[in-house]
Motif scaffolding. Structure first.
Motif, short mmCIF file in Angstrom:
data_model
loop_
_atom_site.label_atom_id
_atom_site.label_comp_id
_atom_site.label_asym_id
_atom_site.label_seq_id
_atom_site.Cartn_x
_atom_site.Cartn_y
_atom_site.Cartn_z
N ARG A 26 0.78 -1.25 -0.02
CA ARG A 26 0.05 -0.04 0.01
C ARG A 26 0.63 1.17 0.17
N GLU A 27 1.83 1.14 0.82
CA GLU A 27 2.62 2.42 0.70
C GLU A 27 3.34 2.47 -0.33
N GLU A 28 3.89 1.72 -1.20
CA GLU A 28 4.60 1.76 -2.42
C GLU A 28 3.72 2.38 -3.47
N MET A 29 2.50 1.75 -3.55
CA MET A 29 1.37 2.18 -4.51
C MET A 29 0.84 3.70 -4.14
N ALA A 30 0.86 3.99 -2.99
CA ALA A 30 0.49 5.46 -2.47
C ALA A 30 1.38 6.31 -2.98
N ALA A 33 1.55 6.78 -6.81
CA ALA A 33 0.24 7.29 -7.35
C ALA A 33 0.46 8.87 -6.61
N GLY A 34 1.09 9.14 -5.84
CA GLY A 34 1.19 10.71 -5.26
C GLY A 34 -0.06 10.97 -4.52
N ILE A 35 -0.33 9.87 -3.72
CA ILE A 35 -1.68 10.04 -2.82
C ILE A 35 -1.22 9.38 -1.42
N THR A 36 -2.01 9.61 -0.35
CA THR A 36 -1.72 8.88 1.04
C THR A 36 -2.16 7.71 1.02
N VAL A 37 -1.69 7.02 1.81
CA VAL A 37 -2.19 5.68 2.30
C VAL A 37 -3.63 5.54 2.59
N GLU A 38 -3.86 6.52 3.23
CA GLU A 38 -5.36 6.42 3.79
C GLU A 38 -6.25 6.79 2.51
N GLN A 39 -5.95 7.56 1.52
CA GLN A 39 -6.73 7.82 0.24
C GLN A 39 -6.89 6.56 -0.31
N LEU A 40 -5.67 5.80 -0.52
CA LEU A 40 -5.69 4.51 -1.39
C LEU A 40 -6.48 3.51 -0.61
N ARG A 59 -5.07 8.59 -10.55
CA ARG A 59 -3.63 8.54 -10.28
C ARG A 59 -3.52 6.96 -9.98
N VAL A 60 -4.40 6.24 -9.41
CA VAL A 60 -4.29 4.78 -9.02
C VAL A 60 -3.96 4.16 -10.60
#
Length: 86
Positions: A26-30, A33-40, A59-60
């Motif tokens: 999740r951390e790498e994906m966020a 994507a330039g988003i927070t882990v919470e948004q993901l 972004r995802v």
């Protein structure tokens, strides 16, 4: 271009499955994507009958395309479907 090309047609749970099949945290994906882990988290856990942020979906989708171009999936999901104009 991302698949699907229209972010309104994205499936958040499907995107989560794509991320997992690549072995991406999740951390790498966020981060990609330039988003927070919470948004993901919120995006990936959107119920099918609920709306999601189109900006986050874009972004995802872009991040998934980038990651899929550079990684070998742990699961073979078959070829990427082709969008056909009706």
């Amino acid at each position: 271009m991302t698949f699907p090309s229209d972010p309104h047609e994205r499936l958040p749970r499907g995107d989560k499955n794509r991320r997992i099949s690549l072995g991406v945290t999740r951390e790498e994906m966020a981060n990609t994507a330039g988003i927070t882990v919470e948004q993901l988290h919120d995006y990936e856990h959107t119920q099918p009958d609920r709306q999601f942020s189109i900006a986050i979906a874009r972004r995802v989708g872009a991040a998934l395309e980038t990651l899929q171009a550079t990684r070998t999936p742990r699961v073979d999901n078959g070829p990427v479907p082709v969008n056909h104009a009706d």
